[in-house]
Motif scaffolding. Structure first.
Motif, PDB file in Angstrom:
ATOM      1  N   VAL A  17      -3.283 -66.949  -7.430  1.00 46.05           N
ATOM      2  CA  VAL A  17      -3.808 -65.892  -6.560  1.00 46.05           C
ATOM      3  C   VAL A  17      -2.780 -65.692  -5.456  1.00 46.05           C
ATOM      4  CG1 VAL A  17      -5.632 -65.171  -4.997  1.00 46.05           C
ATOM      5  CG2 VAL A  17      -6.211 -66.420  -7.089  1.00 46.05           C
ATOM      6  N   VAL A  21       2.578 -60.108  -8.044  1.00 46.41           N
ATOM      7  CA  VAL A  21       2.185 -60.682  -9.334  1.00 46.41           C
ATOM      8  C   VAL A  21       3.341 -60.738 -10.336  1.00 46.41           C
ATOM      9  CG1 VAL A  21      -0.228 -60.027  -9.026  1.00 46.41           C
ATOM     10  CG2 VAL A  21       1.295 -58.526 -10.349  1.00 46.41           C
ATOM     11  N   ALA A  59     -11.020 -63.612  -7.089  1.00 49.31           N
ATOM     12  CA  ALA A  59      -9.636 -63.651  -7.569  1.00 49.31           C
ATOM     13  C   ALA A  59      -9.340 -64.967  -8.288  1.00 49.31           C
ATOM     14  CB  ALA A  59      -8.675 -63.449  -6.400  1.00 49.31           C
ATOM     15  N   ALA A 113      -8.088 -65.563 -12.045  1.00 52.16           N
ATOM     16  CA  ALA A 113      -6.850 -66.334 -12.211  1.00 52.16           C
ATOM     17  C   ALA A 113      -7.036 -67.554 -13.110  1.00 52.16           C
ATOM     18  CB  ALA A 113      -6.319 -66.761 -10.842  1.00 52.16           C
ATOM     19  N   VAL A 165      -3.878 -65.111 -17.708  1.00 52.91           N
ATOM     20  CA  VAL A 165      -3.467 -64.474 -16.452  1.00 52.91           C
ATOM     21  C   VAL A 165      -2.388 -65.309 -15.778  1.00 52.91           C
ATOM     22  CG1 VAL A 165      -4.253 -63.834 -14.132  1.00 52.91           C
ATOM     23  CG2 VAL A 165      -5.683 -63.322 -16.126  1.00 52.91           C
ATOM     24  N   VAL A 225      -2.575 -62.870  -9.766  1.00 54.23           N
ATOM     25  CA  VAL A 225      -3.580 -61.917  -9.302  1.00 54.23           C
ATOM     26  C   VAL A 225      -3.289 -61.587  -7.850  1.00 54.23           C
ATOM     27  CG1 VAL A 225      -6.040 -61.655  -8.756  1.00 54.23           C
ATOM     28  CG2 VAL A 225      -5.361 -62.835 -10.845  1.00 54.23           C
ATOM     29  N   VAL A 266      -2.676 -57.432 -11.668  1.00 49.27           N
ATOM     30  CA  VAL A 266      -2.756 -58.625 -12.507  1.00 49.27           C
ATOM     31  C   VAL A 266      -1.560 -58.620 -13.455  1.00 49.27           C
ATOM     32  CG1 VAL A 266      -4.102 -59.789 -14.297  1.00 49.27           C
ATOM     33  CG2 VAL A 266      -5.281 -58.643 -12.421  1.00 49.27           C
ATOM     34  N   CYS A 288      -7.653 -57.024 -15.099  1.00 51.58           N
ATOM     35  CA  CYS A 288      -7.709 -56.158 -13.918  1.00 51.58           C
ATOM     36  C   CYS A 288      -9.071 -55.471 -13.838  1.00 51.58           C
ATOM     37  CB  CYS A 288      -6.575 -55.137 -13.947  1.00 51.58           C
ATOM     38  SG  CYS A 288      -6.360 -54.284 -12.368  1.00 51.58           S
ATOM     39  N   LEU A 315     -11.488 -57.990 -12.535  1.00 48.54           N
ATOM     40  CA  LEU A 315     -11.228 -58.225 -11.112  1.00 48.54           C
ATOM     41  C   LEU A 315     -11.870 -57.133 -10.257  1.00 48.54           C
ATOM     42  CD1 LEU A 315      -9.787 -59.732  -8.798  1.00 48.54           C
ATOM     43  CD2 LEU A 315      -7.722 -58.429  -9.381  1.00 48.54           C
TER      44      LEU A 315
END
Length: 143
Positions: free
Chosen positions: A7, A26, A69, A73, A78, A81, A101, A113, A116
């Motif tokens: 994050v 990111v 987040a 993550a 991933v 983020v 992301v 994303c 999120l």
């Protein structure tokens, strides 16, 4: 990497949001995809003209956004983020929410994303006052 390292940004503040900064945050050499989103103040809602929005956040909003987040993550697909929500008075065209992301592949990036943004909108204790062109107003997402 831990979710804390993954994050890169999770903030709630009253200054202009920068999509490019979130995308840069990111960046990862393993990433083949970076998907980003901007929530922009539009000039209408439910058939009524809108002149401005005012977002007000609970003191816990930043902690809740970080929690959201970190959950995104934690997905092994991933890499990173970044997400921010703005509070205060925003005009038409201003950005209220930014998310980015990174993942190896686009499908995972789009999915992450989307999650999120959806989770942030569902869980953040941030309320919105809409001011309409006819002079009326309403609060949205208030408990």
């Amino acid at each position: 990497m831990t979710t804390t390292e993954t994050v890169r940004i999770a903030e709630v503040h009253d200054t202009t949001l920068d999509l490019a900064a979130h995308e840069k945050a990111v960046a990862d050499p393993r990433a083949g995809a970076v998907v980003s989103f901007q929530g922009v103040v539009r000039d209408h809602d439910d058939g009524k003209g809108v002149t401005l929005l005012e977002y007000e956040g609970h003191p816990s909003a930043a902690a809740v956004l970080r929690e959201v987040a970190e959950e995104i993550a934690a997905d092994p697909d991933v890499y990173a983020v970044a997400v921010s929500h703005r509070v205060g008075v925003l005009g038409i065209g201003d950005v209220a929410l930014v998310a980015a992301v990174s993942t190896a592949h686009r499908a995972a990036a789009f999915a992450a994303c989307g999650r999120l943004v959806d989770e942030a909108k569902a869980r953040l204790p941030i309320w919105k006052r809409q001011v309409f062109t006819d002079g009326s107003e309403e609060w949205v997402n208030c408990p």
